[in-house]
Write an enzyme that holds these catalytic residues in place. Structure first.
Site, PDB file in Angstrom:
ATOM      1  N   LYS A  23     -22.095  87.910  15.390  1.00 50.36           N
ATOM      2  CA  LYS A  23     -21.183  87.056  15.922  1.00 50.36           C
ATOM      3  C   LYS A  23     -21.716  85.334  14.786  1.00 50.36           C
ATOM      4  CE  LYS A  23     -19.961  88.727  20.486  1.00 50.36           C
ATOM      5  NZ  LYS A  23     -20.366  88.378  21.640  1.00 50.36           N
ATOM      6  N   ASN A 126     -22.880  83.521  22.309  1.00 44.07           N
ATOM      7  CA  ASN A 126     -24.402  85.265  23.050  1.00 44.07           C
ATOM      8  C   ASN A 126     -24.700  85.506  21.451  1.00 44.07           C
ATOM      9  OD1 ASN A 126     -21.547  86.476  23.089  1.00 44.07           O
ATOM     10  ND2 ASN A 126     -22.043  87.330  24.957  1.00 44.07           N
ATOM     11  N   HIS A 129     -22.640  91.137  19.648  1.00 37.63           N
ATOM     12  CA  HIS A 129     -21.292  92.263  20.252  1.00 37.63           C
ATOM     13  C   HIS A 129     -22.195  93.682  20.284  1.00 37.63           C
ATOM     14  CE1 HIS A 129     -18.654  95.137  21.779  1.00 37.63           C
ATOM     15  NE2 HIS A 129     -18.800  95.667  20.480  1.00 37.63           N
ATOM     16  N   GLU A 140     -14.875 100.916  17.915  1.00 42.83           N
ATOM     17  CA  GLU A 140     -14.733  99.395  17.278  1.00 42.83           C
ATOM     18  C   GLU A 140     -15.250  99.616  15.940  1.00 42.83           C
ATOM     19  OE1 GLU A 140     -16.569  97.688  21.862  1.00 42.83           O
ATOM     20  OE2 GLU A 140     -18.062  97.771  19.848  1.00 42.83           O
TER      21      GLU A 140
END
Ligand code: IDP
Ligand code: MG
Length: 163
Positions: A23, A126, A129, A140
């Site tokens: 991310k 965090n 992913h 995805e």
């Protein structure tokens, strides 16, 4: 011949593709290398890898299942706030293995030794992913990769990784 077919049969069981994304916070904090190292060293094979900036449309497709939740708008803003690194890996039980390496969603619950446990402290920052099932991983990665982009190859350490 029997040996060969048994070998392929065994190798084929639970072979999965997992979708992983570093991310924007992971990229900005210089953690691309650390994350990829952890994925590689467990024995997973990277078959697709790219850096990109998510559009709002891509982010909304990716996180469609979270639409309507209180954190949804913030999540879309976060994931589109800078470049990400998208990756598809292949291996036996790749999804379960990756989720174990990634750790719990909330870094407070993630064990030391996991990516989130070692590098993060807030649920909304965090680092990484990872798809939660082979089916969702496919949905995805199809947002970011064409099937032809995946590289088919054999790694020379496979016979030392798979029994
Ligand atoms: P996962 O990433 O471990 O699969 P999900 O429950 O699918 O966790 O949530 C997707 C992402 O949404 C999380 O990784 C996190 O970035 C964000 N998120 C989930 N719950 C919250 C929350 O309560 N507050 C802020 N962000 C959240
Ligand atoms: Mg999830």
């Amino acid at each position: 011949m029997l040996f060969i077919s048994l070998y392929f049969f065994d190798f084929g069981v639970n072979m999965e593709r997992e979708f992983i994304m570093i991310k924007p916070d992971g990229v900005q904090r210089g953690l691309i290398g650390d994350v990829i190292t952890r994925i590689e060293r467990v024995g997973l094979k990277i078959i697709g890898l790219k850096m990109l900036q998510l559009t709002k449309k891509m982010a909304e497709e990716h996180y469609a299942i979270h639409k309507g939740k209180p954190f949804y708008e913030g999540l879309i803003e976060y994931i589109t706030s800078g470049p990400v690194v998208a990756m598809v890996v292949e291996g036996k039980n790749a999804v379960k293995l990756t989720r174990k390496i990634v750790g719990a969603t909330n870094p407070l619950d993630a064990h030391p030794g996991t990516i989130r446990g070692d590098f993060a402290l807030e649920i909304g920052r965090n680092i990484i992913h990872a798809g939660d099932s082979p089916e969702n991983a496919k949905i995805e990665y199809s947002i970011y990769f064409e099937d032809e982009e995946f590289v088919q190859y054999k790694k020379i350490d496979e016979e030392w990784i798979y029994e």
